[in-house]
Design an enzyme around this catalytic site. Structure first.
Site, PDB file in Angstrom:
ATOM      1  N   ASN A  56      56.369  33.474 -21.039  1.00 14.35           N
ATOM      2  CA  ASN A  56      56.475  33.991 -19.498  1.00 14.35           C
ATOM      3  C   ASN A  56      55.851  35.365 -19.886  1.00 14.35           C
ATOM      4  O   ASN A  56      56.475  36.190 -20.689  1.00 14.35           O
ATOM      5  CB  ASN A  56      57.750  33.909 -18.913  1.00 14.35           C
ATOM      6  CG  ASN A  56      57.690  34.260 -17.350  1.00 14.35           C
ATOM      7  OD1 ASN A  56      56.916  33.826 -16.618  1.00 14.35           O
ATOM      8  ND2 ASN A  56      58.470  35.354 -17.205  1.00 14.35           N
ATOM      9  N   GLU A  67      50.755  33.143 -17.252  1.00 12.03           N
ATOM     10  CA  GLU A  67      50.346  34.609 -17.032  1.00 12.03           C
ATOM     11  C   GLU A  67      49.043  35.216 -17.979  1.00 12.03           C
ATOM     12  O   GLU A  67      48.230  35.807 -17.258  1.00 12.03           O
ATOM     13  CB  GLU A  67      51.534  35.490 -17.254  1.00 12.03           C
ATOM     14  CG  GLU A  67      52.502  35.325 -15.928  1.00 12.03           C
ATOM     15  CD  GLU A  67      53.712  34.319 -16.235  1.00 12.03           C
ATOM     16  OE1 GLU A  67      54.610  33.922 -15.510  1.00 12.03           O
ATOM     17  OE2 GLU A  67      53.607  33.427 -17.170  1.00 12.03           O
ATOM     18  N   ASP A  95      63.464  50.659  -4.689  1.00 10.72           N
ATOM     19  CA  ASP A  95      62.351  49.645  -5.070  1.00 10.72           C
ATOM     20  C   ASP A  95      61.521  49.669  -3.853  1.00 10.72           C
ATOM     21  O   ASP A  95      61.171  50.725  -3.145  1.00 10.72           O
ATOM     22  CB  ASP A  95      63.151  48.463  -5.314  1.00 10.72           C
ATOM     23  CG  ASP A  95      62.347  47.639  -6.278  1.00 10.72           C
ATOM     24  OD1 ASP A  95      62.803  47.422  -7.478  1.00 10.72           O
ATOM     25  OD2 ASP A  95      61.419  47.317  -5.920  1.00 10.72           O
TER      26      ASP A  95
HETATM   27  C1  IP8 Z   1      61.308  43.636  -7.552  1.00 10.20           C
HETATM   28  C2  IP8 Z   1      62.287  42.640  -7.419  1.00 10.20           C
HETATM   29  C3  IP8 Z   1      63.728  42.912  -7.647  1.00 10.20           C
HETATM   30  C4  IP8 Z   1      61.783  41.244  -7.065  1.00 10.20           C
HETATM   31  C5  IP8 Z   1      62.537  40.936  -5.601  1.00 10.20           C
HETATM   32  O1  IP8 Z   1      62.424  39.647  -5.621  1.00 10.20           O
HETATM   33  P1  IP8 Z   1      62.866  38.804  -4.410  1.00 10.20           P
HETATM   34  O2  IP8 Z   1      64.275  38.881  -4.110  1.00 10.20           O
HETATM   35  O3  IP8 Z   1      62.599  37.153  -4.534  1.00 10.20           O
HETATM   36  O4  IP8 Z   1      62.146  39.423  -3.186  1.00 10.20           O
HETATM   37 MN    MN Z   2      56.235  33.586 -14.651  1.00  8.46          MN
END
Ligand code: IP8
Ligand code: MN
Length: 413
Positions: free
Chosen positions: A128, A191, A237
């Site tokens: 991954n 990926e 974020d």
């Molecule tokens: C950048 C981040 C923490 C991914 C957020 O993932 P989600 O809670 O599935 O929208």
């Molecule tokens: Mn992945």
């Protein structure tokens, strides 16, 4: 990454910043000013780049397609590029994060954060690569935000259940299409094959001492994730608001590989590069899903929607009611999507004023809204409940079939 920067420099799309900049607030603040690639020659004495792919024109340039063709082009992906193992990665040194200009972006952030780090990992036969924010703890450790249920988190749980640590390698400063591929929800283990396809068919990887394969990068940090946890956050974020503190896994780095005079890549949280990398990968996914239920024309995750929570979907309806199916398809394709608007072909989805015109003149609140409650939403949405659920809304902003003449805008063509 260097070849991409040189290509963009030849296009006049790179601004060189030669005066010394601090990694604390200074360089991040400079990157907020525009979408131009910023090549810093002295961030705490190191070279660094920001806004590497901060708008759709840079993504289009990297792919060699017209900007308007981006989504249909990406939607044709088959994740079938060749991944060529060129042997061991050379030049490993003891890990020392203090040698990198890792930035502190906002005053309320818990500390310095690696924001363009791709975590490559392998559990059994499954590999991954995904981007994770990483808070620096000390010279060899970071706390990584691993969202529950995503690939890296699942692989860690499997390794720990076997009493083993998860081997990982973090790259910083890869070709932006490699970063884009690592931000895309692809079939498990695809990926690097997707990155290879985007790059023209092939990608070369090298093997770290812990067995993890990594693409070409300015910086590679090799290490392991075990049972150690640490408080991670607050951190700004994608929504531009502070994401709260959580207990997150700790990565212990055991080696570091640097190119000569490495170029550190920093992504400004909630900046346009962050929005493009978080959202644009979902556009082809939504495009394909909507294309299964009606005639899809284009998809955009809007900057106003943090590049992640809002989508505008353009369709050509075959039957009345198609837009509601398009709404459901969009929510299924991007499970962090919060609001989606479906519009006709006469609406320019890249113009927020045009989209608002469609909402204003083609939406009836009693029949054209689809409200879904108690559904899993993004962990980054400040309105989420403690159990992670939220409310999603779809708007059918298309014209009523057979009555288009009551909705079309007058013109002279
Ligand atoms: C950048 C981040 C923490 C991914 C957020 O993932 P989600 O809670 O599935 O929208
Ligand atoms: Mn992945």
């Amino acid at each position: 990454m260097r070849e991409f920067i040189e290509m963009m420099r030849r296009k006049g799309a790179v601004e060189d910043i030669r005066e010394p900049c601090s990694s604390v607030f200074d360089a991040p603040r400079r990157s907020k000013e525009n979408d131009t690639i910023l090549f810093f020659h002295d961030v705490d004495g190191h070279r660094a780049v920001m806004n590497l792919m901060a708008d759709r024109s840079a993504l289009a340039a990297a792919l060699g397609v017209e900007e308007r063709d981006l989504v249909p082009h990406l939607a044709k992906a088959t994740y079938s590029g060749r991944v060529v193992n060129a042997g061991p990665l050379q030049g490993g040194k003891p890990a020392d994060l203090s040698r990198l200009p890792i930035m502190k972006h906002f005053p309320g952030d818990a500390g310095r954060y690696i924001t363009a780090g791709i975590v490559f990992s392998r559990e059994g036969e499954i590999e991954n690569g995904s981007i994770h924010r990483m808070m620096v703890i000390d010279d060899t450790r970071v706390a990584a935000r691993l969202v529950e249920g995503r690939h890296t988190h699942t692989m860690l749980k499997t390794a720990l259940a076997r009493g083993e640590r998860l081997p990982v390698a973090v790259t910083i400063g890869t070709h932006p299409l490699v970063t884009f591929a690592s931000c895309t929800r692809v079939p498990v283990g695809k990926e690097l094959a997707y990155a290879a396809e985007l790059l023209g068919g092939e990608i070369t990887v090298r093997e770290c001492r812990n067995g993890i394969l990594v693409p070409d990068a300015e910086i590679v940090l090799e290490g392991y994730i075990g049972t150690e946890r640490a408080a991670e956050g607050p951190f700004v974020d994608i929504t531009g608001t502070y994401d709260p503190v959580r207990q997150e896994p700790v990565i212990e780095f055991t080696a570091m590989y640097l190119k000569a005079d490495p170029i550190y890549h920093g992504i400004l949280p909630a900046g346009n590069e962050h929005k493009l990398l978080m959202g644009a990968p979902y556009e082809p996914k939504i495009y394909r899903a909507v294309g299964e239920v009606t005639t899809v024309r284009d998809v955009l995750l809007t900057k106003g929607g943090a590049g992640y929570l809002h989508a505008v979907v353009q369709i050509r309806k075959n039957t009345q009611g198609d837009a509601k199916n398009a709404i459901m398809a969009a929510f299924a394709a991007h499970t962090s999507l919060k609001h989606v608007v479906v519009v006709d072909e006469d609406i320019d989805i890249y113009d927020p004023v045009d989209v608002e015109f469609a909402i204003a003149t083609r939406v009836r609140g009693d029949t054209d809204l689809m409200v879904i409650t108690g559904v899993r939403g993004s962990s980054l949405d400040p309105t989420r409940l403690a159990d992670g659920t939220n409310v999603k809304i779809g708007l059918d902003a298309t014209m009523v079939m057979g009555k288009e003449d009551e909705f079309v805008r007058a013109g002279w063509e």
